[in-house]
Design an enzyme around this catalytic site. Sequence first.
Site, mmCIF file in Angstrom:
data_model
loop_
_atom_site.group_PDB
_atom_site.id
_atom_site.type_symbol
_atom_site.label_atom_id
_atom_site.label_comp_id
_atom_site.label_asym_id
_atom_site.label_seq_id
_atom_site.Cartn_x
_atom_site.Cartn_y
_atom_site.Cartn_z
ATOM 1 C CG ASP A 153 -70.146 50.548 3.067
ATOM 2 O OD1 ASP A 153 -69.153 51.125 3.575
ATOM 3 O OD2 ASP A 153 -70.077 49.869 2.033
ATOM 4 C CG HIS A 179 -66.013 51.734 2.141
ATOM 5 N ND1 HIS A 179 -66.995 50.771 2.126
ATOM 6 C CD2 HIS A 179 -64.927 51.166 1.560
ATOM 7 C CE1 HIS A 179 -66.525 49.667 1.575
ATOM 8 N NE2 HIS A 179 -65.270 49.880 1.222
ATOM 9 C CB SER A 218 -65.089 47.760 -1.177
ATOM 10 O OG SER A 218 -65.122 47.392 0.157
#
Length: 546
Positions: free
Chosen positions: A78, A301, A471
Site C-alpha cells: 500500500d 490509505h 480498497s
Amino acid sequence: MATASTAAISAPVPAVVTEPEAKPTPAPAPAPVGDLSSSQWYLKDSRLDKVPGVGATRTYEEILKNRTATPVIVAVIDSGIDTAHVDLKAMLWTNTKEIAGNGLDDDKNGYVDDVHGWNFLGGTDGRNVNAETLEMTRIVAAGRKRFKGKTAATVKPTEKADYALYVKAEKTYKARLAEETERAQQVESMAGPLTLMVGNMKQALGVTTLDTTALRNAKTDDPNLQRAIAGMLDMMNQTSSADADDLLKQLNDGVKQERSMLENSLNLTFDPRTDIVKDNPSDLTERHYGNNDIHGPDPMHGTHVSGIIAAVRDNNLGVLGLAPMPVRIMTVRAVPDGDERDKDVANAIRYAVDNGAQIINMSFGKEFSPQRQAVEAAFKYAASKNVLLVHAAGNENANLDVTNNYPASFYINNTAVPNLLTVGASGPRDNAQLTASFSNYSKKAVDVFAPGVAIFSTLPGSKFGNESGTSMASPVTAGVAAVLKSYFPKLTAAELKRIIMQSAQVHRTKVNLPGSDKMVDFSTLSVTGGVVDMYEAVKLAEKSAL
C-alpha cells in the site's frame, strides 16, 4: 484505481472512493478514549442484526471464544502505515533477524534495516516518491519518442505489440486529459462562490455551524435565502456532508485532487522516480532498491486498510480489527499517489512471500499493465509458497468482463489465478444500494463482494474515520482470511479461497447496477453472487478440518 478521482459534479463530490486517496496526513492528536467499535457496521451479522456485515462479532462470541489463535503474517502492499498508531503499533510484524538502525543488512536478504517491512518507492538518501504519473501517461511519454513518425504499417514486426499498446494508451490519455481539464475548471469555479455563500448564510441565520438541523430550523421569508437553504441541503445530502464546512473541505480536496491529476498524474514530463529511487524501471530483474521508510509521505490509505485487518482487539480502545492478536501486519510500500509500477508490485509480492507473509492484501489497481508478465510470475511464486492474494476490484463502476483492471483475475492465457481473490464493495443495507455505486463488478472476474462503504478504521495520528472503496472491501476479506488461517493453520491458500467463496451469503436483492439506473439481481454481479460471511466461513473451515 491507484489514483484519486472526482466524478462529474453538479454539487461537490465527497473525496472517498480512492485507492489510495491523496490527503495530507492529519496532525498527531491525543490518543482516543474508549471503544469506538459501535461505528463498525461491517462487524455485524446479516441474520442476527439484519445488517449485511461479515458477522465477526457473532463469530468471536459463538464459535471462536474457546479456540486458540496462531500467528499469521498479513502483508499490506500500500501507501505506507502510521507505525506509531495507538491501535496498530502492537500489531506490526517485526523482522527479528534484523537489528534496527544499525545500517546493516543483518539477515542478508538484500534490504537494510527492514525491521517492519520495506519501501520500494524510496531512495537510499531517505527521500520518497509520493505523487506519480498514471501508467497510461508513462506509456504515452515513451511511445511518442519511440514511435514518432511511425504507423502500424511501418513499425517492425517485433514492435507491433508495443505500438498497439501505445496507440490504445494515447487514445485513452487524450480523453482523460480533456475530461480532467474540464472537471478541474468546474470544481475551481465552484470553490469561491460556495465559500462566499456559506459565509453569507451563517451571517444571515446567525449561526456558526451550518448543519442540517440549523438549515431545516431556519426561519426566513426571503425567497433567495430559502432557495439557498434548499440548495445547500441538497448538496450536503448528495455528498453526505456533516455540515457546510465539511462540504467546503470536500470541494477544496477535490480542487487539490484535480490539480494533482493535471500537474502530476497526467503530466508527460513528470518523473520523480529517476531523481529519487534511481533504479532502472525497465529492469525487471532488479530487486534491491528503495529504503526502510514504511511510513512514507502519506500513510493514510495503508493505515486505514491495516486497521480493518488487524487493529488491536483487546485494548478497549478505538476499533476492532477482524483478525486476532497473533496476526501481524507487514507493510510493503509500493503504491504512490498515481499508478503503481508493475516492477514494484512484483517485487513487493516477492518480498512479502520471502519474509513469511501467508496473506497479501492489494488495495490498488490500474487500467494498463505493460509489464504484466512480471506481476504474474510473482503471483505464481506466491502460489508455490502457499500464499493467498486478495485484490480490490476497483472503483470505476465498470464491468470487468469488458474493462481492464490490473492486476487481473486471470493470467494472460485466460486461466484463473488459483490463489487470488478479487473483491467488490457492498454497502450497509440489503436494499437497492447493497452494491456500492462505485464498485466494479463481473460474473467472471470478481469473486465476491465485501463491506466497502463508510468503513470505520484507523487513520494517521492515532485517529479514526470512515473511508469507502473496494480498497476497504479487500482488507475486510483479507481479515477474514487471516482469521481462518489463524484458527485453522493447515488451510492452504486455495482452501482459504474456496471456503470464503463457498460460504459467501448469496443475495438476490434487486440493486442498482453500478454506474447505471438499471436494476439487476445482486447475485449476477460476481462469481459467487454473495457477500463475505465470516460466521459461515469459520463453520465451513471447522468441517474442512475434521
